[in-house]
Design a protein around this motif. Sequence first.
Motif, PDB file in Angstrom:
ATOM      1  N   MET A   1      -2.017  29.155  52.404  1.00  0.00           N
ATOM      2  CA  MET A   1      -3.425  28.975  52.762  1.00  0.00           C
ATOM      3  C   MET A   1      -4.202  28.269  51.653  1.00  0.00           C
ATOM      4  SD  MET A   1      -3.410  30.104  55.758  1.00  0.00           S
ATOM      5  CE  MET A   1      -5.159  29.992  56.108  1.00  0.00           C
ATOM      6  N   ARG A   2      -3.793  28.441  50.407  1.00  0.00           N
ATOM      7  CA  ARG A   2      -4.508  27.803  49.300  1.00  0.00           C
ATOM      8  C   ARG A   2      -4.367  26.283  49.372  1.00  0.00           C
ATOM      9  NH1 ARG A   2      -2.382  30.504  45.486  1.00  0.00           N
ATOM     10  NH2 ARG A   2      -4.084  31.937  44.990  1.00  0.00           N
ATOM     11  N   ALA A   3      -3.150  25.808  49.680  1.00  0.00           N
ATOM     12  CA  ALA A   3      -2.879  24.366  49.708  1.00  0.00           C
ATOM     13  C   ALA A   3      -2.817  23.831  51.137  1.00  0.00           C
ATOM     14  CB  ALA A   3      -1.579  24.062  48.970  1.00  0.00           C
ATOM     15  N   LEU A   4      -3.559  24.439  52.038  1.00  0.00           N
ATOM     16  CA  LEU A   4      -3.500  24.076  53.450  1.00  0.00           C
ATOM     17  C   LEU A   4      -3.950  22.639  53.695  1.00  0.00           C
ATOM     18  CD1 LEU A   4      -2.689  25.575  56.054  1.00  0.00           C
ATOM     19  CD2 LEU A   4      -5.118  26.078  56.424  1.00  0.00           C
ATOM     20  N   SER A   5      -4.836  22.124  52.844  1.00  0.00           N
ATOM     21  CA  SER A   5      -5.367  20.775  53.034  1.00  0.00           C
ATOM     22  C   SER A   5      -4.426  19.689  52.515  1.00  0.00           C
ATOM     23  CB  SER A   5      -6.725  20.637  52.326  1.00  0.00           C
ATOM     24  OG  SER A   5      -6.577  20.839  50.930  1.00  0.00           O
ATOM     25  N   ASP A   6      -3.354  20.082  51.825  1.00  0.00           N
ATOM     26  CA  ASP A   6      -2.411  19.111  51.261  1.00  0.00           C
ATOM     27  C   ASP A   6      -0.992  19.552  51.619  1.00  0.00           C
ATOM     28  OD1 ASP A   6      -0.910  17.344  49.746  1.00  0.00           O
ATOM     29  OD2 ASP A   6      -2.226  17.439  48.001  1.00  0.00           O
TER      30      ASP A   6
ATOM     31  N   SER B   1     -20.263  25.243  36.233  1.00  0.00           N
ATOM     32  CA  SER B   1     -19.247  24.401  36.854  1.00  0.00           C
ATOM     33  C   SER B   1     -17.868  24.618  36.253  1.00  0.00           C
ATOM     34  CB  SER B   1     -19.635  22.918  36.721  1.00  0.00           C
ATOM     35  OG  SER B   1     -19.704  22.538  35.348  1.00  0.00           O
ATOM     36  N   PHE B   2     -17.798  25.317  35.113  1.00  0.00           N
ATOM     37  CA  PHE B   2     -16.525  25.567  34.440  1.00  0.00           C
ATOM     38  C   PHE B   2     -15.875  26.880  34.866  1.00  0.00           C
ATOM     39  CE2 PHE B   2     -17.776  22.912  30.452  1.00  0.00           C
ATOM     40  CZ  PHE B   2     -17.630  21.758  31.204  1.00  0.00           C
ATOM     41  N   VAL B   3     -16.571  27.646  35.712  1.00  0.00           N
ATOM     42  CA  VAL B   3     -16.101  28.986  36.052  1.00  0.00           C
ATOM     43  C   VAL B   3     -14.705  28.962  36.672  1.00  0.00           C
ATOM     44  CG1 VAL B   3     -16.488  30.931  37.609  1.00  0.00           C
ATOM     45  CG2 VAL B   3     -18.380  30.020  36.278  1.00  0.00           C
ATOM     46  N   LYS B   4     -14.437  27.991  37.532  1.00  0.00           N
ATOM     47  CA  LYS B   4     -13.153  27.948  38.237  1.00  0.00           C
ATOM     48  C   LYS B   4     -12.264  26.814  37.722  1.00  0.00           C
ATOM     49  CE  LYS B   4     -12.790  29.891  42.097  1.00  0.00           C
ATOM     50  NZ  LYS B   4     -12.620  30.211  43.528  1.00  0.00           N
TER      51      LYS B   4
ATOM     52  N   GLY C   1      -2.662  35.036  41.324  1.00  0.00           N
ATOM     53  CA  GLY C   1      -3.661  35.542  42.254  1.00  0.00           C
ATOM     54  C   GLY C   1      -4.968  34.780  42.220  1.00  0.00           C
ATOM     55  N   GLN C   2      -5.169  33.911  41.225  1.00  0.00           N
ATOM     56  CA  GLN C   2      -6.429  33.178  41.114  1.00  0.00           C
ATOM     57  C   GLN C   2      -6.338  31.826  41.817  1.00  0.00           C
ATOM     58  OE1 GLN C   2      -8.676  33.181  37.556  1.00  0.00           O
ATOM     59  NE2 GLN C   2      -7.566  34.881  36.635  1.00  0.00           N
ATOM     60  N   THR C   3      -7.461  31.398  42.377  1.00  0.00           N
ATOM     61  CA  THR C   3      -7.588  30.060  42.947  1.00  0.00           C
ATOM     62  C   THR C   3      -8.587  29.292  42.103  1.00  0.00           C
ATOM     63  OG1 THR C   3      -7.123  30.847  45.189  1.00  0.00           O
ATOM     64  CG2 THR C   3      -8.227  28.718  44.982  1.00  0.00           C
ATOM     65  N   LEU C   4      -8.180  28.140  41.584  1.00  0.00           N
ATOM     66  CA  LEU C   4      -9.010  27.378  40.657  1.00  0.00           C
ATOM     67  C   LEU C   4      -9.349  26.010  41.243  1.00  0.00           C
ATOM     68  CD1 LEU C   4      -6.988  28.255  37.426  1.00  0.00           C
ATOM     69  CD2 LEU C   4      -9.157  29.262  38.149  1.00  0.00           C
ATOM     70  N   ASP C   5     -10.496  25.474  40.802  1.00  0.00           N
ATOM     71  CA  ASP C   5     -10.912  24.154  41.271  1.00  0.00           C
ATOM     72  C   ASP C   5     -10.214  23.037  40.497  1.00  0.00           C
ATOM     73  OD1 ASP C   5     -12.591  25.230  43.155  1.00  0.00           O
ATOM     74  OD2 ASP C   5     -14.357  25.186  41.859  1.00  0.00           O
ATOM     75  N   PHE C   6      -9.834  23.321  39.263  1.00  0.00           N
ATOM     76  CA  PHE C   6      -9.126  22.334  38.462  1.00  0.00           C
ATOM     77  C   PHE C   6      -8.242  23.060  37.466  1.00  0.00           C
ATOM     78  CE2 PHE C   6      -8.211  18.889  35.609  1.00  0.00           C
ATOM     79  CZ  PHE C   6      -8.235  17.756  36.410  1.00  0.00           C
ATOM     80  N   VAL C   7      -6.985  22.614  37.346  1.00  0.00           N
ATOM     81  CA  VAL C   7      -6.007  23.286  36.499  1.00  0.00           C
ATOM     82  C   VAL C   7      -5.368  22.277  35.551  1.00  0.00           C
ATOM     83  CG1 VAL C   7      -3.876  24.627  36.449  1.00  0.00           C
ATOM     84  CG2 VAL C   7      -5.478  24.932  38.337  1.00  0.00           C
TER      85      VAL C   7
ATOM     86  N   VAL D   1       3.881  29.091  39.899  1.00  0.00           N
ATOM     87  CA  VAL D   1       2.585  29.768  39.784  1.00  0.00           C
ATOM     88  C   VAL D   1       1.543  28.826  39.195  1.00  0.00           C
ATOM     89  CG1 VAL D   1       1.324  31.611  38.578  1.00  0.00           C
ATOM     90  CG2 VAL D   1       3.529  32.092  39.642  1.00  0.00           C
ATOM     91  N   ALA D   2       1.909  28.121  38.127  1.00  0.00           N
ATOM     92  CA  ALA D   2       0.956  27.230  37.458  1.00  0.00           C
ATOM     93  C   ALA D   2       0.477  26.125  38.405  1.00  0.00           C
ATOM     94  CB  ALA D   2       1.604  26.633  36.214  1.00  0.00           C
ATOM     95  N   LEU D   3       1.404  25.468  39.076  1.00  0.00           N
ATOM     96  CA  LEU D   3       1.039  24.366  39.964  1.00  0.00           C
ATOM     97  C   LEU D   3       0.283  24.844  41.201  1.00  0.00           C
ATOM     98  CD1 LEU D   3       4.358  22.298  39.833  1.00  0.00           C
ATOM     99  CD2 LEU D   3       2.158  21.632  38.844  1.00  0.00           C
ATOM    100  N   SER D   4       0.580  26.055  41.673  1.00  0.00           N
ATOM    101  CA  SER D   4      -0.006  26.519  42.941  1.00  0.00           C
ATOM    102  C   SER D   4      -1.360  27.194  42.777  1.00  0.00           C
ATOM    103  CB  SER D   4       0.957  27.486  43.647  1.00  0.00           C
ATOM    104  OG  SER D   4       1.198  28.640  42.860  1.00  0.00           O
TER     105      SER D   4
END
Length: 356
Positions: free
Chosen positions: A73-78, A138-141, A291-297, A313-316
Amino acid sequence: MARRDVIEKFNEMLQDIMDSNLLFGGKIVVFGRDFRQTLSVILKSTKENIIDYSIVMSPLWPHLSKIKPQKNMRALSDSIFSSRLLKIDDGVEITNENNEIQIPSHINIPFADDATSLNTLIEMVFPSINDPDLDFSSFVKRAILTTRNEFVHEINDVLINKFPREETTYYSCDENTSECVIPDQEALFHCLTPQGLPPHKLTLKINLPIILLRNINPTEGLCNEICLHCKGFNKNVIYAEISVGTHAGKPVFIPRITLESPHDDFSTITFKRKQFPIRLCYAMTINKAQGQTLDFVDIYLKEPVFSHGQIYVALSRAKNIDQIKVLIRPSTSLAQSTNYTKNVVYREVLDAAHPH
Protein backbone atom coordinates in the motif's frame (compact mmCIF):
# COMPACT_ATOMS: atom_id res chain seq x y z
CA MET A 1 7.38 -9.03 16.39
CA ALA A 2 8.62 -10.44 19.69
CA ARG A 3 10.97 -13.41 19.78
CA ARG A 4 9.43 -16.89 19.74
CA ASP A 5 10.43 -17.63 23.37
CA VAL A 6 8.49 -14.56 24.56
CA ILE A 7 5.40 -15.59 22.56
CA GLU A 8 5.61 -19.16 23.83
CA LYS A 9 5.78 -17.95 27.45
CA PHE A 10 2.83 -15.65 26.76
CA ASN A 11 0.88 -18.68 25.50
CA GLU A 12 1.73 -20.63 28.67
CA MET A 13 0.72 -17.70 30.87
CA LEU A 14 -2.72 -17.38 29.22
CA GLN A 15 -3.27 -21.15 29.41
CA ASP A 16 -2.47 -21.01 33.13
CA ILE A 17 -4.72 -18.00 33.76
CA MET A 18 -7.65 -19.46 31.81
CA ASP A 19 -7.02 -23.01 33.11
CA SER A 20 -7.22 -24.24 29.53
CA ASN A 21 -5.03 -26.24 27.15
CA LEU A 22 -6.32 -24.30 24.16
CA LEU A 23 -3.88 -22.10 22.22
CA PHE A 24 -3.42 -18.83 24.16
CA GLY A 25 -6.01 -20.10 26.64
CA GLY A 26 -8.76 -19.79 24.02
CA LYS A 27 -8.22 -16.03 23.62
CA ILE A 28 -7.93 -14.34 20.23
CA VAL A 29 -4.41 -12.94 19.78
CA VAL A 30 -3.39 -10.97 16.69
CA PHE A 31 0.25 -10.72 15.59
CA GLY A 32 1.62 -8.50 12.87
CA ARG A 33 4.86 -9.23 11.06
CA ASP A 34 6.48 -8.72 7.66
CA PHE A 35 9.16 -11.39 7.38
CA ARG A 36 10.74 -9.48 4.53
CA GLN A 37 11.84 -6.87 7.09
CA THR A 38 14.61 -7.23 9.65
CA LEU A 39 14.29 -9.99 12.23
CA SER A 40 14.69 -9.78 16.01
CA VAL A 41 18.10 -8.49 17.06
CA ILE A 42 20.08 -11.24 18.82
CA LEU A 43 23.42 -9.86 19.99
CA LYS A 44 26.61 -11.72 19.02
CA SER A 45 24.52 -14.42 17.39
CA THR A 46 24.72 -16.48 14.20
CA LYS A 47 22.35 -16.57 11.25
CA GLU A 48 21.03 -19.95 12.42
CA ASN A 49 20.26 -18.65 15.93
CA ILE A 50 18.53 -15.54 14.58
CA ILE A 51 16.29 -17.71 12.41
CA ASP A 52 15.63 -20.10 15.28
CA TYR A 53 14.38 -17.20 17.45
CA SER A 54 11.75 -16.31 14.81
CA ILE A 55 8.17 -17.38 15.44
CA VAL A 56 8.11 -19.39 12.20
CA MET A 57 10.36 -21.91 13.99
CA SER A 58 8.03 -22.16 16.97
CA PRO A 59 5.78 -25.22 17.48
CA LEU A 60 2.92 -22.70 17.73
CA TRP A 61 3.38 -21.54 14.11
CA PRO A 62 1.47 -24.39 12.35
CA HIS A 63 -1.55 -23.74 14.61
CA LEU A 64 -1.85 -20.03 13.73
CA SER A 65 -4.15 -18.72 10.99
CA LYS A 66 -2.17 -16.70 8.42
CA ILE A 67 -3.61 -13.69 6.64
CA LYS A 68 -1.32 -12.50 3.84
CA PRO A 69 -1.59 -8.91 2.51
CA GLN A 70 -1.68 -8.84 -1.29
CA LYS A 71 -0.54 -5.27 -2.05
CA ASN A 72 2.24 -2.90 -1.00
CA MET A 73 0.00 0.00 0.00
CA ARG A 74 2.91 2.38 0.62
CA ALA A 75 4.25 2.03 -2.94
CA LEU A 76 0.85 1.60 -4.60
CA SER A 77 1.46 4.55 -6.95
CA ASP A 78 4.68 3.03 -8.34
CA SER A 79 4.04 -0.58 -9.40
CA ILE A 80 7.49 -1.06 -10.98
CA PHE A 81 9.20 0.10 -7.77
CA SER A 82 6.92 -2.12 -5.67
CA SER A 83 7.69 -5.16 -7.83
CA ARG A 84 11.43 -4.59 -7.59
CA LEU A 85 11.26 -4.25 -3.80
CA LEU A 86 9.70 -7.70 -3.55
CA LYS A 87 12.39 -9.16 -5.81
CA ILE A 88 15.10 -7.66 -3.61
CA ASP A 89 13.80 -9.20 -0.44
CA ASP A 90 12.78 -12.48 -2.03
CA GLY A 91 16.44 -12.77 -2.97
CA VAL A 92 15.68 -13.08 -6.69
CA GLU A 93 16.88 -9.65 -7.86
CA ILE A 94 19.65 -9.85 -10.51
CA THR A 95 23.13 -9.73 -8.94
CA ASN A 96 26.71 -9.33 -10.19
CA GLU A 97 29.59 -11.78 -9.69
CA ASN A 98 30.00 -10.56 -6.08
CA ASN A 99 26.33 -11.32 -5.28
CA GLU A 100 25.54 -7.60 -5.12
CA ILE A 101 22.42 -5.87 -6.43
CA GLN A 102 22.56 -2.74 -8.54
CA ILE A 103 21.09 0.53 -7.32
CA PRO A 104 19.53 2.51 -10.22
CA SER A 105 21.95 5.19 -11.39
CA HIS A 106 19.41 8.03 -11.14
CA ILE A 107 19.04 7.56 -7.36
CA ASN A 108 22.72 6.78 -6.72
CA ILE A 109 25.01 9.57 -5.45
CA PRO A 110 28.56 9.14 -6.79
CA PHE A 111 31.09 8.87 -3.96
CA ALA A 112 33.88 11.47 -3.82
CA ASP A 113 35.13 11.46 -0.22
CA ASP A 114 33.44 11.05 3.17
CA ALA A 115 32.89 14.74 3.98
CA THR A 116 31.95 15.93 0.48
CA SER A 117 29.63 13.03 -0.25
CA LEU A 118 27.89 13.29 3.14
CA ASN A 119 27.30 17.01 2.65
CA THR A 120 25.82 16.31 -0.79
CA LEU A 121 23.52 13.72 0.76
CA ILE A 122 22.44 16.12 3.51
CA GLU A 123 21.69 18.92 1.04
CA MET A 124 19.44 16.60 -0.96
CA VAL A 125 17.27 15.48 1.95
CA PHE A 126 17.41 18.76 3.95
CA PRO A 127 17.82 21.55 1.36
CA SER A 128 18.67 25.04 2.69
CA ILE A 129 18.89 23.71 6.26
CA ASN A 130 20.98 26.71 7.34
CA ASP A 131 18.27 29.19 6.28
CA PRO A 132 16.79 30.67 9.52
CA ASP A 133 13.52 31.58 7.74
CA LEU A 134 12.91 28.05 6.46
CA ASP A 135 9.70 26.24 7.43
CA PHE A 136 11.26 23.33 9.34
CA SER A 137 7.96 21.44 9.48
CA SER A 138 8.75 20.31 5.94
CA PHE A 139 11.58 18.18 7.37
CA VAL A 140 9.33 16.12 9.64
CA LYS A 141 8.94 13.24 7.18
CA ARG A 142 12.48 13.27 5.81
CA ALA A 143 15.35 11.21 7.17
CA ILE A 144 18.77 9.73 6.51
CA LEU A 145 18.91 5.98 7.15
CA THR A 146 22.11 4.08 7.86
CA THR A 147 23.22 0.75 9.30
CA ARG A 148 24.74 1.48 12.73
CA ASN A 149 24.22 3.88 15.63
CA GLU A 150 27.78 5.20 15.37
CA PHE A 151 27.04 6.45 11.84
CA VAL A 152 23.74 7.95 13.05
CA HIS A 153 25.59 9.97 15.73
CA GLU A 154 28.14 11.12 13.15
CA ILE A 155 25.44 12.41 10.78
CA ASN A 156 23.40 14.07 13.54
CA ASP A 157 26.51 15.89 14.82
CA VAL A 158 27.08 17.32 11.35
CA LEU A 159 23.44 18.32 10.95
CA ILE A 160 22.97 20.03 14.30
CA ASN A 161 25.88 22.35 13.52
CA LYS A 162 24.11 23.37 10.30
CA PHE A 163 20.83 24.07 12.09
CA PRO A 164 20.46 27.88 12.66
CA ARG A 165 19.30 28.17 16.27
CA GLU A 166 20.81 28.74 19.71
CA GLU A 167 21.68 25.38 21.25
CA THR A 168 20.81 23.98 24.69
CA THR A 169 22.91 21.15 26.10
CA TYR A 170 21.86 18.65 28.78
CA TYR A 171 24.33 16.35 30.56
CA SER A 172 23.28 13.09 32.16
CA CYS A 173 23.93 11.82 35.69
CA ASP A 174 25.35 8.28 35.55
CA GLU A 175 25.47 5.82 38.46
CA ASN A 176 27.20 2.44 38.65
CA THR A 177 24.82 -0.47 39.33
CA SER A 178 27.27 -3.34 38.76
CA GLU A 179 29.42 -5.05 41.36
CA CYS A 180 32.60 -3.97 39.59
CA VAL A 181 34.76 -1.29 41.16
CA ILE A 182 35.67 1.01 38.30
CA PRO A 183 38.30 3.75 38.56
CA ASP A 184 37.12 7.08 37.16
CA GLN A 185 33.75 5.46 36.49
CA GLU A 186 31.84 8.63 35.64
CA ALA A 187 34.20 9.45 32.78
CA LEU A 188 33.81 5.89 31.48
CA PHE A 189 29.99 5.93 31.64
CA HIS A 190 29.85 9.34 29.95
CA CYS A 191 31.61 7.82 26.92
CA LEU A 192 29.08 4.98 26.61
CA THR A 193 25.77 5.10 24.75
CA PRO A 194 24.22 1.61 25.00
CA GLN A 195 21.34 0.61 22.78
CA GLY A 196 18.10 2.26 23.87
CA LEU A 197 19.75 4.95 26.00
CA PRO A 198 20.12 8.67 25.17
CA PRO A 199 23.64 10.14 24.95
CA HIS A 200 25.39 11.63 27.96
CA LYS A 201 25.66 14.96 26.14
CA LEU A 202 22.34 15.88 24.54
CA THR A 203 22.47 19.03 22.41
CA LEU A 204 19.13 20.41 21.18
CA LYS A 205 17.74 23.43 19.35
CA ILE A 206 14.25 24.85 18.85
CA ASN A 207 12.31 23.03 16.08
CA LEU A 208 14.85 20.19 16.05
CA PRO A 209 13.29 16.77 15.26
CA ILE A 210 13.64 14.18 18.04
CA ILE A 211 12.49 10.60 18.63
CA LEU A 212 11.22 9.20 21.93
CA LEU A 213 13.07 6.16 23.34
CA ARG A 214 10.53 5.02 25.95
CA ASN A 215 6.79 4.66 26.50
CA ILE A 216 5.96 7.55 28.84
CA ASN A 217 2.21 7.98 28.32
CA PRO A 218 0.91 6.04 25.28
CA THR A 219 -2.67 7.26 25.72
CA GLU A 220 -1.43 10.83 25.20
CA GLY A 221 0.74 9.85 22.25
CA LEU A 222 4.05 9.64 24.14
CA CYS A 223 5.13 6.18 23.08
CA ASN A 224 8.40 4.62 21.98
CA GLU A 225 9.65 5.73 18.52
CA ILE A 226 7.20 8.62 18.17
CA CYS A 227 8.67 11.64 16.38
CA LEU A 228 8.41 15.13 17.89
CA HIS A 229 10.04 18.53 17.49
CA CYS A 230 11.39 20.76 20.27
CA LYS A 231 9.50 23.91 21.26
CA GLY A 232 11.13 24.97 24.53
CA PHE A 233 13.62 23.94 27.21
CA ASN A 234 13.68 23.91 31.00
CA LYS A 235 16.09 22.35 33.47
CA ASN A 236 14.14 19.12 33.97
CA VAL A 237 11.42 19.34 31.30
CA ILE A 238 11.44 19.72 27.53
CA TYR A 239 8.40 21.26 25.85
CA ALA A 240 7.76 19.53 22.52
CA GLU A 241 5.07 18.94 19.92
CA ILE A 242 4.16 15.57 18.38
CA SER A 243 4.96 15.59 14.66
CA VAL A 244 3.14 12.57 13.24
CA GLY A 245 0.19 10.26 13.78
CA THR A 246 -3.22 10.83 15.33
CA HIS A 247 -1.71 13.12 17.99
CA ALA A 248 0.15 15.35 15.49
CA GLY A 249 0.35 18.96 16.67
CA LYS A 250 -0.31 18.06 20.31
CA PRO A 251 1.90 19.90 22.84
CA VAL A 252 3.57 17.61 25.39
CA PHE A 253 6.13 17.76 28.18
CA ILE A 254 9.03 15.29 28.32
CA PRO A 255 10.57 14.77 31.77
CA ARG A 256 14.11 13.78 32.63
CA ILE A 257 13.94 10.16 33.86
CA THR A 258 16.26 7.41 35.05
CA LEU A 259 17.03 4.66 32.54
CA GLU A 260 19.08 1.49 32.95
CA SER A 261 21.63 0.10 30.53
CA PRO A 262 20.81 -3.32 29.01
CA HIS A 263 21.23 -6.40 31.22
CA ASP A 264 22.60 -9.21 29.07
CA ASP A 265 25.53 -11.60 28.78
CA PHE A 266 27.51 -9.06 26.80
CA SER A 267 27.18 -6.14 29.23
CA THR A 268 29.66 -6.72 32.06
CA ILE A 269 29.17 -3.16 33.30
CA THR A 270 25.68 -1.86 34.02
CA PHE A 271 24.69 1.64 35.07
CA LYS A 272 21.77 4.04 35.46
CA ARG A 273 21.50 7.21 33.41
CA LYS A 274 19.27 10.14 34.33
CA GLN A 275 18.56 11.96 31.09
CA PHE A 276 15.73 12.92 28.73
CA PRO A 277 14.64 9.73 26.89
CA ILE A 278 15.12 11.21 23.41
CA ARG A 279 17.56 11.31 20.53
CA LEU A 280 17.87 13.45 17.44
CA CYS A 281 16.17 11.87 14.43
CA TYR A 282 17.56 13.66 11.40
CA ALA A 283 19.29 10.33 10.93
CA MET A 284 18.29 6.92 12.30
CA THR A 285 19.22 3.29 11.88
CA ILE A 286 17.43 1.22 9.26
CA ASN A 287 16.07 -1.03 12.02
CA LYS A 288 14.62 1.96 13.88
CA ALA A 289 12.87 3.17 10.72
CA GLN A 290 10.69 0.06 10.39
CA GLY A 291 7.00 0.94 10.18
CA GLN A 292 7.59 4.57 9.16
CA THR A 293 6.48 6.17 5.90
CA LEU A 294 8.69 9.05 4.78
CA ASP A 295 8.37 11.70 2.09
CA PHE A 296 12.06 11.58 1.24
CA VAL A 297 14.73 9.04 2.21
CA ASP A 298 18.50 9.24 1.96
CA ILE A 299 20.29 5.92 2.50
CA TYR A 300 23.89 6.22 3.68
CA LEU A 301 25.73 2.91 3.29
CA LYS A 302 29.10 3.66 4.86
CA GLU A 303 29.39 -0.11 5.19
CA PRO A 304 27.35 -2.91 3.55
CA VAL A 305 24.08 -4.03 5.11
CA PHE A 306 24.61 -6.99 7.45
CA SER A 307 21.18 -8.27 8.43
CA HIS A 308 18.19 -9.91 6.73
CA GLY A 309 15.92 -7.41 5.00
CA GLN A 310 17.86 -4.22 5.78
CA ILE A 311 18.15 -2.93 2.21
CA TYR A 312 14.47 -3.78 1.61
CA VAL A 313 13.40 -1.85 4.72
CA ALA A 314 15.52 1.17 3.79
CA LEU A 315 14.25 1.39 0.20
CA SER A 316 10.60 0.69 1.12
CA ARG A 317 10.23 3.64 3.51
CA ALA A 318 9.38 5.86 0.52
CA LYS A 319 6.26 5.80 -1.65
CA ASN A 320 8.10 5.80 -4.99
CA ILE A 321 11.64 5.56 -6.28
CA ASP A 322 11.92 9.30 -6.99
CA GLN A 323 11.81 9.95 -3.23
CA ILE A 324 15.05 8.02 -2.59
CA LYS A 325 18.76 8.79 -2.86
CA VAL A 326 21.51 6.30 -2.01
CA LEU A 327 25.16 6.97 -1.12
CA ILE A 328 27.38 3.89 -1.13
CA ARG A 329 30.88 4.22 0.28
CA PRO A 330 33.37 1.97 -1.55
CA SER A 331 34.78 -0.80 0.61
CA THR A 332 38.38 0.34 0.01
CA SER A 333 39.96 3.75 -0.46
CA LEU A 334 41.16 2.68 -3.92
CA ALA A 335 37.74 1.63 -5.14
CA GLN A 336 35.92 3.72 -7.68
CA SER A 337 32.42 5.11 -7.32
CA THR A 338 29.92 2.26 -7.30
CA ASN A 339 26.20 1.70 -7.33
CA TYR A 340 26.25 -1.93 -6.22
CA THR A 341 25.46 -3.03 -2.69
CA LYS A 342 25.02 -6.27 -0.81
CA ASN A 343 21.64 -7.84 -0.15
CA VAL A 344 21.15 -10.17 2.82
CA VAL A 345 18.16 -12.54 2.64
CA TYR A 346 17.63 -15.63 4.81
CA ARG A 347 15.69 -17.91 2.50
CA GLU A 348 14.83 -20.28 5.36
CA VAL A 349 12.67 -17.65 7.04
CA LEU A 350 10.88 -16.60 3.87
CA ASP A 351 10.20 -20.18 2.84
CA ALA A 352 8.82 -21.06 6.29
CA ALA A 353 6.70 -17.90 6.47
CA HIS A 354 5.42 -18.15 2.89
CA PRO A 355 5.32 -21.85 1.97
CA HIS A 356 4.76 -22.63 -1.72
